[in-house]
Design a protein around this motif. Structure first.
Motif, short mmCIF file in Angstrom:
data_model
loop_
_atom_site.label_atom_id
_atom_site.label_comp_id
_atom_site.label_asym_id
_atom_site.label_seq_id
_atom_site.Cartn_x
_atom_site.Cartn_y
_atom_site.Cartn_z
N PHE A 169 70.14 60.46 9.52
CA PHE A 169 69.34 60.35 8.30
C PHE A 169 69.35 58.91 7.83
CE2 PHE A 169 70.37 64.91 8.12
CZ PHE A 169 69.08 65.39 8.07
N VAL A 170 68.18 58.35 7.60
CA VAL A 170 68.07 56.94 7.24
C VAL A 170 68.57 56.68 5.83
CG1 VAL A 170 66.22 56.45 8.89
CG2 VAL A 170 65.64 57.17 6.56
N ASP A 171 68.57 57.71 4.97
CA ASP A 171 69.03 57.50 3.61
C ASP A 171 70.53 57.75 3.46
OD1 ASP A 171 69.21 60.26 3.76
OD2 ASP A 171 67.74 60.65 2.18
N GLY A 172 71.21 58.05 4.56
CA GLY A 172 72.65 58.24 4.53
C GLY A 172 73.10 59.52 3.86
N ARG A 173 72.20 60.47 3.67
CA ARG A 173 72.57 61.74 3.02
C ARG A 173 73.72 62.41 3.75
NH1 ARG A 173 67.06 64.96 4.05
NH2 ARG A 173 66.37 62.83 3.80
N GLY A 174 74.51 63.12 2.99
CA GLY A 174 75.63 63.83 3.56
C GLY A 174 75.16 64.97 4.44
N ALA A 175 75.57 64.94 5.70
CA ALA A 175 75.17 65.97 6.65
C ALA A 175 76.19 66.02 7.77
CB ALA A 175 73.79 65.67 7.23
N GLY B 147 67.94 77.84 4.53
CA GLY B 147 66.83 77.61 3.62
C GLY B 147 65.58 77.19 4.36
N VAL B 148 65.69 76.15 5.17
CA VAL B 148 64.56 75.66 5.97
C VAL B 148 65.09 75.04 7.25
CG1 VAL B 148 64.44 73.41 4.80
CG2 VAL B 148 62.42 74.29 5.97
N ILE B 149 64.37 75.30 8.33
CA ILE B 149 64.64 74.65 9.60
C ILE B 149 63.56 73.61 9.81
CG2 ILE B 149 64.84 74.91 12.10
CD1 ILE B 149 65.76 77.83 11.55
N ASN B 150 63.96 72.35 9.91
CA ASN B 150 63.04 71.24 10.14
C ASN B 150 63.11 70.86 11.61
OD1 ASN B 150 62.15 70.39 7.33
ND2 ASN B 150 64.37 70.46 7.11
N ALA C 125 58.41 68.80 11.44
CA ALA C 125 58.53 67.51 10.75
C ALA C 125 58.53 66.36 11.74
CB ALA C 125 59.81 67.51 9.90
N SER C 126 57.75 66.51 12.82
CA SER C 126 57.65 65.43 13.80
C SER C 126 57.17 64.17 13.10
CB SER C 126 56.68 65.82 14.91
OG SER C 126 57.15 66.96 15.59
N GLY C 127 57.79 63.07 13.41
CA GLY C 127 57.43 61.81 12.78
C GLY C 127 58.02 61.63 11.40
N SER C 128 58.93 62.53 11.00
CA SER C 128 59.54 62.42 9.68
C SER C 128 60.27 61.09 9.53
CB SER C 128 60.54 63.56 9.46
OG SER C 128 61.25 63.36 8.25
N THR C 129 60.09 60.46 8.40
CA THR C 129 60.79 59.20 8.11
C THR C 129 62.20 59.47 7.59
OG1 THR C 129 59.80 59.12 5.91
CG2 THR C 129 58.67 57.93 7.68
N ASP C 130 62.58 60.74 7.45
CA ASP C 130 63.94 61.07 7.01
C ASP C 130 64.97 60.75 8.09
OD1 ASP C 130 63.08 61.98 4.56
OD2 ASP C 130 63.01 64.07 5.18
N VAL C 131 64.57 60.82 9.35
CA VAL C 131 65.49 60.54 10.45
C VAL C 131 65.01 59.33 11.21
CG1 VAL C 131 66.31 62.91 10.74
CG2 VAL C 131 64.28 62.17 11.96
N GLY C 132 65.96 58.56 11.72
CA GLY C 132 65.61 57.37 12.48
C GLY C 132 66.76 56.84 13.28
N TYR C 133 66.47 55.84 14.09
CA TYR C 133 67.46 55.20 14.94
C TYR C 133 68.14 54.10 14.15
CZ TYR C 133 64.58 57.56 18.36
OH TYR C 133 63.87 58.51 19.06
#
Length: 120
Positions: free
Chosen positions: A16-22, A78-81, A107-115
């Protein structure tokens, strides 16, 4: 981000690019093990990548979710992305999981995840 939210990411390279807890796992085997630990708990979000490096794919994880629903004990998600860059793989995963009553968002192309380490 609400610290009480439970988020799981199954992806071989991205985070996750925003560093969210996961909780992040990098292989399907680790994804299956993680789901087993969450069997009787609520997951707010489950993020799935299709291709997990080499010959590994998300299908073993999908099969665990399917089996649970078939046995009339689906996982409480809740939701599967499905955020895979593989459009055909993402569509097939979404189709299978929706058939079993899971709420799925492609959510292909989601900006929530990245390298995060500069890989592309």
């Amino acid at each position: 981000m609400d610290a009480r939210r439970t988020i799981v990411l199954v992806d071989d390279l991205r985070s996750f690019v925003d560093g969210r807890g996961a909780e992040v796992v990098r292989t399907s085997a680790a994804g299956v093990e993680l789901l087993d630990r969450y069997r009787d708990r609520h997951l707010d979000e489950l993020w799935l990548d299709h291709d997990l490096g080499g010959d590994d794919t998300i299908w073993p994880v999908v099969e665990v979710l399917e089996r649970a629903a078939f046995d009339k004990c689906p996982f409480d998600v809740g939701v599967i992305n499905v955020h895979s860059a593989n459009p055909a793989g993402a569509a097939k995963v979404a189709q299978v999981l929706r058939r079993w009553g899971y709420w799925v968002r492609v959510a292909s192309g989601s900006t929530d995840v990245g390298y995060l380490d500069g890989l592309a």
